[in-house]
Design an enzyme around this catalytic site. Structure first.
Site, short mmCIF file in Angstrom:
data_model
loop_
_atom_site.label_atom_id
_atom_site.label_comp_id
_atom_site.label_asym_id
_atom_site.label_seq_id
_atom_site.Cartn_x
_atom_site.Cartn_y
_atom_site.Cartn_z
N ASN A 7 0.74 -1.13 -0.01
CA ASN A 7 -0.04 0.06 0.55
C ASN A 7 0.94 1.80 0.36
O ASN A 7 1.83 1.71 0.77
CB ASN A 7 -0.85 -0.11 1.40
CG ASN A 7 -1.66 0.59 1.94
OD1 ASN A 7 -1.73 2.26 0.26
ND2 ASN A 7 -2.65 1.09 2.71
N ARG A 91 -3.05 -2.27 -3.43
CA ARG A 91 -3.80 -1.34 -3.19
C ARG A 91 -3.98 0.04 -4.33
O ARG A 91 -3.14 1.02 -4.18
CB ARG A 91 -3.83 -0.23 -1.78
CG ARG A 91 -4.57 0.22 -1.20
CD ARG A 91 -4.72 1.18 -0.09
NE ARG A 91 -5.98 1.66 0.74
CZ ARG A 91 -6.09 2.95 1.18
NH1 ARG A 91 -5.19 3.23 1.37
NH2 ARG A 91 -7.04 3.19 0.97
N HIS A 180 -12.71 3.59 0.43
CA HIS A 180 -13.06 2.91 1.47
C HIS A 180 -13.81 1.09 1.28
O HIS A 180 -13.42 0.88 1.92
CB HIS A 180 -13.10 3.18 2.77
CG HIS A 180 -13.01 4.20 3.72
ND1 HIS A 180 -13.31 5.30 4.80
CD2 HIS A 180 -11.62 4.72 4.11
CE1 HIS A 180 -12.73 6.28 4.21
NE2 HIS A 180 -11.22 5.88 4.29
N ARG A 241 -10.79 16.66 7.60
CA ARG A 241 -11.17 17.55 5.71
C ARG A 241 -13.00 17.29 6.69
O ARG A 241 -13.44 16.85 7.95
CB ARG A 241 -11.65 15.91 5.33
CG ARG A 241 -10.22 15.56 4.77
CD ARG A 241 -10.72 13.59 3.60
NE ARG A 241 -9.50 13.20 4.28
CZ ARG A 241 -9.10 11.64 3.45
NH1 ARG A 241 -10.41 11.39 3.85
NH2 ARG A 241 -7.74 10.99 4.10
N GLU A 384 -8.17 -4.55 5.85
CA GLU A 384 -7.94 -5.04 3.98
C GLU A 384 -7.05 -5.09 3.88
O GLU A 384 -7.58 -6.39 1.79
CB GLU A 384 -8.64 -2.60 3.57
CG GLU A 384 -8.88 -1.87 3.97
CD GLU A 384 -8.90 -0.91 4.46
OE1 GLU A 384 -9.12 -0.08 3.53
OE2 GLU A 384 -8.15 -0.51 5.67
#
Ligand code: AMP
Length: 400
Positions: A7, A91, A180, A241, A384
């Protein structure tokens, strides 16, 4: 059959080596501060001590080279040779509309990833660099791309389309993609397993609450809506964010603060969220500690976060025509006992509430709703990397 899961971020590489015969984790680690002073590799072999290797790591290729060296090292390695790695799973953040599933990386796929760069300028370039570096260092080893957006490609058009002129979608690809996806897929499937029910009969709201945060409505195993959109900025209030704001706020603040397009992007992505409201931190542990000591803006940031999540949960229950389970995952979802309680307070009308004793859990799979609740509430740590390894294994098996 061993799979290396990679990743790549802009200045980091996370990796895991997984033995797919038993899904055992053999080693994991993190390369940090690539191209920045103080770069470091932290390598954690299973059942051995962690090693921290400091070195100049100028680029991702050097970083991956160090990872391979660590994996085959005589002392802290877990492989006798690099040849033991059968396939590599990457990923990839943005797959646009081209990828509804994981794919074998080919020159055509690389071109398609390049085409998505404009939509994910921060995320896709390091993913591409990582794939190229692995190809150079391990030529011929099959590489697979697993996309954050893929799981949400089942969203119907009425859910992914914005209220903009239609050609914003057809000409420029402006639509909700969602992110996600690998995490929402994993925790929804795991929740069905924990409930001992077929996922095709379940309506699940998955709450991935980390530094980045998104919710998904997973109806009968498919994502039918999610809170992140064209980029990972939309939806919930996050660590730094903003999540959704009235779009008219953007030109208004650009004029008021004399900001360029890039500067307002930074303002919304890096300076907003619970950090922006609290003025203290983006980390929920810091904010909760300050709120406990009486910092009112910290308490407000927590309240705004919890309220937005609760509102989205409600809207997804309406979108699915009901709900069987709500599941929490990622840093905040897995660990933040207070925040789970705060989000779920007021959901009693659904026939559910959190059992405070069961909720007293961090980073562990557990049902946390009261006994006999009509709607079950779960904590499921996300994984993940395992989904990426499984998809990579499946594609590898189809090749040999
Ligand atoms: P992630 O992006 O999934 O790695 O989540 C990172 C975030 O999880 C951190 O910024 C924290 O806000 C939050 N977090 C991690 N551990 C805890 C904890 N024990 N209590 C509250 N929040 C936590």
């Amino acid at each position: 059959m061993k799979v290396l899961v990679v990743n790549c971020g802009s200045s980091s590489i996370k990796y895991q080596l997984i033995d797919m015969t038993n899904e055992n984790l053999l080693a994991k680690g993190l390369v940090e501060r690539i191209g920045i002073e103080g770069s470091v590799l932290t390598h954690q072999p299973a059942n051995k001590d962690k090693v921290v290797i400091k070195a100049d790591i100028d680029n991702h290729k050097t970083g991956i080279q160090m990872v391979l060296k660590a994996l085959t090292d005589i002392d802290h390695g877990v492989l006798s040779s690099m040849k033991e790695i059968s396939a590599i799973g990457h990923r990839v953040v943005h797959g646009g509309e081209k990828f509804a599933d994981s794919v074998l990386i080919t020159p055509e796929v690389m071109q398609a990833l390049q085409d998505c760069v404009e939509m994910a300028p921060l995320h896709n370039p390091p993913n591409i660099i990582g794939i190229n570096a692995c190809e150079e260092l391990m030529p011929g080893v099959p590489q697979v791309g697993v996309f954050d957006t893929a799981f949400h490609q089942t969203m119907p058009k009425h859910a992914f389309l914005y209220g903009l002129p239609y050609d914003a979608y057809t000409k420029y690809g402006v639509r909700r993609y969602g992110f996600h996806g690998t995490s929402h897929k994993y925790v929804s499937q795991r929740t069905a397993e924990l409930m001992k029910q077929d996922i095709n009969n379940l309506r699940i709201v998955t709450c991935h609450l980390g530094n980045g945060a998104s919710l998904a409505a997973v109806k009968f195993g498919k994502s039918i809506d999610t809170s992140m959109g064209f980029t990972p900025l939309e939806g919930l209030v996050m660590g730094t964010r903003s999540g959704e704001v009235d779009p008219a706020v953007i030109p208004y603040l650009m004029k008021k603060l004399d900001l360029t397009a890039d500067q307002i992007d930074t303002y919304l992505n890096k300076k907003s969220g619970v950090l922006g409201i609290s003025g203290v931190s983006s980390d929920f542990r810091d904010i909760e500690a300050a709120a406990t000591e009486g910092n009112e803006l910290c308490q407000l940031a927590l309240d705004v976060f919890a309220y937005r999540v609760r509102k989205f949960i409600g809207s997804y229950i309406a979108a699915m025509g009901g709900v069987d389970a709500i599941v929490f995952t990622a840093g905040v979802g897995e660990n933040d006992i207070y925040m789970r309680g705060s989000i779920c307070s007021g959901l009693e009308f659904l026939g559910t509430s959190i059992d405070p004793e069961k909720n007293n859990v961090r980073g562990k799979e557990q049902e946390i709703s009261v006994d006999g609740a009509k709607v079950k509430i779960f904590v499921v740590p996300t994984n993940e990397e395992l989904v990426i390894a499984r998809d990579t294994n499946k594609i590898y098996a189809s090749l040999v």
